[in-house]
Design an enzyme around this catalytic site. Structure first.
Site: not given
Ligand code: DGJ
Length: 728
Positions: A477-479, A547
């Site tokens: 992931d990379m938020n 999402d």
């Protein structure tokens, strides 16, 4: 094969099965774009360079050189010397002046396709692809540009990239290096791009083109939720089946620009490359810079053909994972089930119930490490939190395996929380501008992946965990996006390299991962789908799409995504209702049908959903296995678009041999007092006899495609049906 050079006419001809791309050289050595479109058998068409028309070519008429440069259809335009349209290459010399001029030197045609060092790149065998390298030079700077064109005949794809080498004696500054340019006469083209935001990624946008520049871009350090590294120019009549399409897609996961410029002479210039904002690359003598690859597709049969070219191309020549032609395990992810509030007991309860209902893998999402019970700490401290995961990670994996499920895990390796041991030890590892308060996003900073020691640390954190237990799947992931660009290690005159060096660092880490763990199923993700691009597909066969798991919102998101990317790459899960992003309640069955057009999995607390919903899971898992070969490898056809008609959606996948097809019909809004709705299937063999599973009668493909099929009204909104068409 596909690439030819005609020495007399000084022309290059690149042929795919259905398209031709022509380039010509002027007497001075300018490389001009002659033609791209439907296949042409013979060489010819150099007149399209308009060298007979005033202001003639520069050697004949030096006086009007700038008029020539500002009009000539240039294959790779340079800035600073008189072409005032968007340039692809801007080079500044040591005196601080910007200007370059590329003239042809030589070329090579070879079978196969070389890789691009440090970058994702398409690949193919010597029978599948041929490459043309054209070397051009600016003698004053001692700068060489190698323009690379690779021709994938069967997929009707041409890829491009560029290598810039400094063969001179002084340092050069590359202020812009795009990857592709297409100069054409304007034909009332419209442009199609993808736009969005968090939870509504990749919606399709179509608009007319006005004079001047219109573009989509990112300078967030990733390809982004908002705009997408894709641009198609289409003739005004273009539909799924008809019209001409010129499309470009960028194999890169960082800043990009995709732009169409309509000029004073009614020409259109289409460019794609790394965004030049906050980009400057110092190229010392002897050094080379490689620009990422751009993928070009031309279709004379509308958007549907373009889509299928991209799908085949990415499946056959970009995705490397051993999973690309394999069914992926049906997983259940605990994110929407528990968020940060979980422990071994909860996970095992989910795993047991999941197993009882046919699910095959448990994925433990964010919150298992450090002291992370919220999104405000611990990124960088990749050690399991034994208060939650009692007995440690290996023990949890053992227990999950014992239940009969595979185990997967979430990481966010590129990040660092200000509240982490890592940050307390190495505050300078975060990207930041010295002396300025750093900007937080989701309470986190970004690690400086331009630094080897930082990459090594972050990689080892992931690898150590994977070495410690049989973990079959990783969600990477990379938020947050990048800001406050500054690296403690880069020289002042190299700080503007950071955006690109970051992406190179990310690629290096993922390359290490897939090399050390070749059987790992990797799913990339970025706060939903902010890094859904061909660059990431080189490392992972699937990417989390959004999402937003609401079945209705997903129709738009998946339509836009599937316009370019194979549906086998779209991460899609059935989640609980009311949906966490929009609060909508849709039938469990519909959620399953919509998620089927993707990787398929679950994202809910299976121990808490209603028994009626739970009872559908074994059937849905069986449905996934029944159709997955078809979904994964079939040809995709868009039949109706909910984004456009606001009532219903319909798409299908057809097996390559046309013996089987699956059409998904979603009635988003019901209508009172109507008869059945007629839909026209696509992609079937007109001659073949088919039947619809569960129905009487047989029909030829011709009838089903031309006279159509009647879908009976379904009772209620948000209802869906799968229509399975098989050879009679
Ligand atoms: C964003 C992802 O898209 C979600 O699926 C989830 O993994 C969260 N991050 C966790 O922080």
């Amino acid at each position: 094969m596909g690439i030819h050079y005609d020495d007399n006419g000084r022309m290059f001809k690149l042929d795919t099965d259905h398209t031709t791309y022509l380039m010509g050289l002027t007497p001075e050595g300018y490389l001009g774009h002659v033609y791209y479109g439907k296949k042409i058998k013979q060489f010819g068409g150099a007149y399209r360079l308009r060298m007979q028309e005033a202001p003639f070519t520069p050697s004949v008429n030096k006086r009007e050189k700038s008029s020539f440069l500002d009009f000539f259809p240039m294959e790779y335009p340079t800035g600073g010397i008189g072409d005032y349209r968007e340039s692809c290459l801007n080079v500044r010399n040591e005196q601080g002046c910007m200007g370059a001029e590329l003239l042809y030197v030589s070329h090579v045609i070879e079978k196969g396709k070389p890789g691009l060092p440090g970058l994702p790149a398409s690949f193919g065998s010597e029978d599948e692809v041929e490459t043309l390298r054209i070397v051009c030079r600016d003698e004053i700077l001692g700068l060489e540009a190698e323009l690379m064109y690779s021709v994938f005949a069967a997929e009707d794809v041409i890829t491009r990239s560029v290598k810039i080498s400094n063969q001179g004696r002084e340092n050069l500054r590359l202020e812009k290096v795009y990857s592709a340019c297409l100069d054409m006469d304007h034909r009332d083209f419209e442009m199609i791009t993808l736009h969005g935001s968090w939870a509504r990624e990749r919606h399709i946008q179509r608009r007319s083109i006005g004079y001047g520049k219109q573009m989509v871009s990112s300078f967030k350090g990733e390809s982004g939720h908002q705009e997408h590294p894709f641009l198609a120019l289409v003739t005004p009549d273009t539909t799924q089946e008809h019209g001409e399409v010129y499309a470009m897609n960028f194999v890169y996961s960082g800043n990009f620009i995709a732009q169409a410029e309509l000029t004073q002479f009614h020409q259109i210039r289409m460019v794609m490359g790394i965004h030049s904002e906050e980009f400057c690359w110092k190229l010392a003598p002897g050094e080379t810079f490689v620009a990422p690859e751009a993928v070009m597709v031309y279709s004379s049969e509308g958007l549907g053909k373009m889509t299928r070219s991209f799908h085949d191309f990415y499946r056959n020549h970009m995705i490397r994972s051993p999973y690309k032609y394999k069914s992926r395990p049906v997983l259940i992810n605990n994110w929407e089930a528990t968020y940060f509030d979980f422990n071994t007991e909860k996970l095992l309860a989910i795993a047991r119930e999941a197993k009882a209902n046919g699910i095959e893998m448990l994925v433990m999402d964010d919150g298992w490490f450090g002291k992370r019970n919220l999104d405000d700490s611990s990124l960088g401290d990749w050690e399991v939190n034994e208060e939650k995961i009692t007995g440690g990670l290996a023990e949890l994996v053992r227990q999950v395996n014992e239940i009969g499920l595979q185990f997967g895990i979430w990481f966010e390796p590129e990040m660092i929380s200000p509240d982490s041991n890592l940050y307390r030890r190495h505050p300078d590892w975060a990207i930041q501008i010295q002396g300025r308060e750093n900007t937080q996003s989701r309470a986190q900073y970004v690690l400086d992946l331009s630094r080897k020691e930082v990459r090594d640390y972050a990689y080892e954190c992931v690898a150590k965990i994977l070495r410690s237990a049989p973990i079959a799947y990783v969600k990477w992931d990379m938020n947050r996006q990048l800001s406050n660009l500054g690296s403690a290690k880069l020289e002042p005159d190299r700080q503007q390299e950071l955006f690109h060096r970051y992406v190179l660092g990310l690629y290096e880490m993922q390359e290490r991962l897939v090399t050390e763990f070749p059987d790992l199923l990797l799913e990339n993700c970025s706060g939903g789908g902010a890094r859904f691009d061909p660059g990431m597909l080189y490392y992972s066969p699937q990417i989390w799409c959004s999402d937003d798991t609401d079945a209705v919102e997903r129709l738009r998101i998946q339509e836009g995504t599937a316009m370019i990317y194979p549906i086998s790459a779209m991460g899609a899960h059935v989640s609980d209702c009311p949906n966490h992003a929009v609060g909508r309640t849709t039938p469990f069955e519909t959620r399953g049908h919509v998620a089927l057009a993707g990787t398929f999995g679950y994202e809910l607390d299976i121990t808490k959903i209603s028994p009626e919903d739970r009872a559908q899971i074994p059937e849905q898992v069986a449905m996934y296995h029944k159709y997955n070969d078809l979904v994964r490898e079939g040809d995709y056809y868009r039949i109706a678009s909910y984004s456009r008609n606001h009532m219903f959606d319909c798409y299908g996948v057809v097996r390559k041999d046309k013996e089987e097809a699956l059409f998904t019909y979603v009635q988003v809004m019901n209508r009172p007092n109507y008869h059945s709705r007629r839909i026209f299937f696509k992609g079937l063999d007109p001659e073949k006899l088919y039947q619809i599973e569960g129905e009487e009668g047989t029909y030829t493909g011709d009838v089903l495609m031309k006279a159509g099929y009647l879908v009976q009204n379904l009772w209620g909104d948000y209802k869906a049906r799968l229509i399975h068409v098989v050879k009679a």
